[in-house]
Design an enzyme around this catalytic site. Structure first.
Site, PDB file in Angstrom:
ATOM      1  N   ASN A 149      13.250  17.765 125.926  1.00  0.00           N
ATOM      2  CA  ASN A 149      13.436  18.361 124.598  1.00  0.00           C
ATOM      3  C   ASN A 149      13.404  19.880 124.629  1.00  0.00           C
ATOM      4  OD1 ASN A 149      13.433  16.248 122.256  1.00  0.00           O
ATOM      5  ND2 ASN A 149      11.968  15.459 123.749  1.00  0.00           N
ATOM      6  N   ASP A 169      16.010  18.881 137.268  1.00  0.00           N
ATOM      7  CA  ASP A 169      15.148  17.888 136.641  1.00  0.00           C
ATOM      8  C   ASP A 169      15.007  16.708 137.587  1.00  0.00           C
ATOM      9  OD1 ASP A 169      14.213  17.293 133.489  1.00  0.00           O
ATOM     10  OD2 ASP A 169      14.445  15.505 134.715  1.00  0.00           O
ATOM     11  N   ALA A 226       5.342  26.405 129.342  1.00  0.00           N
ATOM     12  CA  ALA A 226       4.961  25.025 129.649  1.00  0.00           C
ATOM     13  C   ALA A 226       3.444  24.908 129.761  1.00  0.00           C
ATOM     14  CB  ALA A 226       5.666  24.560 130.926  1.00  0.00           C
ATOM     15  N   ARG A 227       2.921  25.019 130.974  1.00  0.00           N
ATOM     16  CA  ARG A 227       1.481  24.995 131.199  1.00  0.00           C
ATOM     17  C   ARG A 227       1.117  26.073 132.211  1.00  0.00           C
ATOM     18  NH1 ARG A 227       1.409  22.744 127.072  1.00  0.00           N
ATOM     19  NH2 ARG A 227       0.559  20.673 126.554  1.00  0.00           N
ATOM     20  N   ASP A 251       3.495  32.577 127.809  1.00  0.00           N
ATOM     21  CA  ASP A 251       2.815  32.066 126.621  1.00  0.00           C
ATOM     22  C   ASP A 251       1.612  31.229 127.018  1.00  0.00           C
ATOM     23  OD1 ASP A 251       2.592  31.503 123.748  1.00  0.00           O
ATOM     24  OD2 ASP A 251       3.106  29.448 124.329  1.00  0.00           O
ATOM     25  N   GLU A 256      -6.578  29.425 130.906  1.00  0.00           N
ATOM     26  CA  GLU A 256      -6.915  28.894 129.590  1.00  0.00           C
ATOM     27  C   GLU A 256      -7.918  27.753 129.688  1.00  0.00           C
ATOM     28  OE1 GLU A 256      -3.597  28.083 126.702  1.00  0.00           O
ATOM     29  OE2 GLU A 256      -2.402  28.610 128.457  1.00  0.00           O
ATOM     30  N   HIS A 284      -0.514  30.989 123.751  1.00  0.00           N
ATOM     31  CA  HIS A 284      -0.116  29.581 123.677  1.00  0.00           C
ATOM     32  C   HIS A 284       0.388  29.234 122.268  1.00  0.00           C
ATOM     33  CE1 HIS A 284      -0.751  25.619 125.962  1.00  0.00           C
ATOM     34  NE2 HIS A 284       0.089  25.364 124.957  1.00  0.00           N
ATOM     35  N   ILE A 285       1.380  30.006 121.812  1.00  0.00           N
ATOM     36  CA  ILE A 285       1.896  29.826 120.453  1.00  0.00           C
ATOM     37  C   ILE A 285       3.399  29.560 120.420  1.00  0.00           C
ATOM     38  CG2 ILE A 285       0.086  31.173 119.322  1.00  0.00           C
ATOM     39  CD1 ILE A 285       2.114  33.551 119.284  1.00  0.00           C
TER      40      ILE A 285
END
Length: 312
Positions: A149, A169, A226-227, A251, A256, A284-285
């Site tokens: 997505n 992917d 992402a992370r 981001d 974190e 992280h927004i």
């Protein structure tokens, strides 16, 4: 069905599920142990990131039929155990894909055109033009890792800037009108912008590390929405200092807390990222717009009602 809500979300979740005769209980303050003590009383749980749903938690939830995460990432859930126990897993990546995609473009435009730096300089009485000459997205090859997505929505935005978009992917045959699927080696050969759109798994932990960065043929801009642990921060900092990474838009950060509520580690690498003009950092927004808050909630409600509404 009795559902426990462990995190604050859009009120439409409560309103619409109550209207469908679900029984809801909100608990935004209890500790992990306190929730474990009572979780067997519920048929479902709706979460964001506050509490980890590990093996111990899931085994205590003897009557759980579903876990719904308002968001995309599911790394705070022990997925194999949940599946073994027959617990249905629900998430809503469709809900914030557009906000993530816009955030990627926004950060890159700010970074590549020195918009934040130039604005601050002018506000402080400094008028520099040549020093703030920008770099265009037009004509650049953008490499995306992950084409779900978030990746697809991001590719659509980049296409409007006249970029060539390629992606890698683990699933085959995903090419569409916006982007072409390539091998990871081909992506490393061509990409001038690298953007991550993958979950955090054992395979994707530190996916982008020193050797990965060295394998990139061209100097490149790096974007991560992402992370934080998808990239090894130490290697990113070294590449920024060396000029291999021309700039980074982050981001998410490796340091974190698992709840994403704040940073839990401070060190020299983090200090460099926070002080460097070559780095844009946000808390992280990327998926955090007014619109996405409502869309994420609505998708979760729709999926719960579609699967379990008849039980009420």
């Amino acid at each position: 069905m009795k559902i426990l809500l462990l995190d604050k979300n859009h009120p439409l979740i409560t309103e619409q599920l109550l209207a469908k005769n679900f029984i809801l209980e909100e608990d935004f303050t209890s500790t992990y142990d306190e929730v474990c003590h009572k979780i067997e009383n519920y048929d479902g749980v709706i979460i964001r990131s506050r509490i980890p749903l590990d093996k111990n938690f899931l085994e205590k939830g003897k009557n759980l039929k579903f876990i719904a995460r308002v968001g995309a990432g599911m790394e705070n859930i022990d997925i194999p155990i949940a599946e073994k126990l027959g617990i249905r897993l629900i998430n809503s990546p469709e809900g914030n894909r557009d906000s993530v995609a816009e955030h990627v473009i926004g950060m890159l435009l700010i970074l590549m055109n020195r918009l934040f730096i130039a604005s601050q300089e002018v506000k402080n009485g400094i008028w520099l033009r040549e020093e703030n000459r920008g770099d265009e997205l037009l004509g650049k090859t953008v490499g995306l890792i992950g084409y779900g997505n978030m990746g697809k929505a991001t590719a659509k935005r980049f296409s409007g800037f006249g970029c060539k978009i390629i992606f890698h992917d683990i699933l085959p045959d995903l090419s569409d009108e916006y982007a072409t699927q390539v091998t990871l080696d081909e992506l490393k050969e061509e990409a001038e912008v690298l953007s991550l759109h993958i979950p955090l798994t054992d395979e994707s932990y530190y996916l982008v590390d020193g050797p990965f960065i060295s394998d990139m043929k061209k100097d490149f801009y790096f974007v991560n929405t992402a992370r934080g642990k998808n990239i090894e921060t130490k290697s990113l900092v070294e590449a920024l200092k060396a000029g291999k990474v021309k700039g980074a838009c982050l981001d998410v950060l490796e340091y974190e807390k698992s709840s994403f509520e704040n940073l839990e580690i401070e060190n020299e690498d983090l200090k460099y990222l926070l002080e460097s003009e070559k780095v844009i950092v946000t808390p992280h927004i990327a998926g955090w717009t007014h619109q996405s808050k409502e869309k994420l909630a609505q998708i979760i409600v729709d999926k719960i009602i579609a699967s379990f509404g008849s039980l009420n």
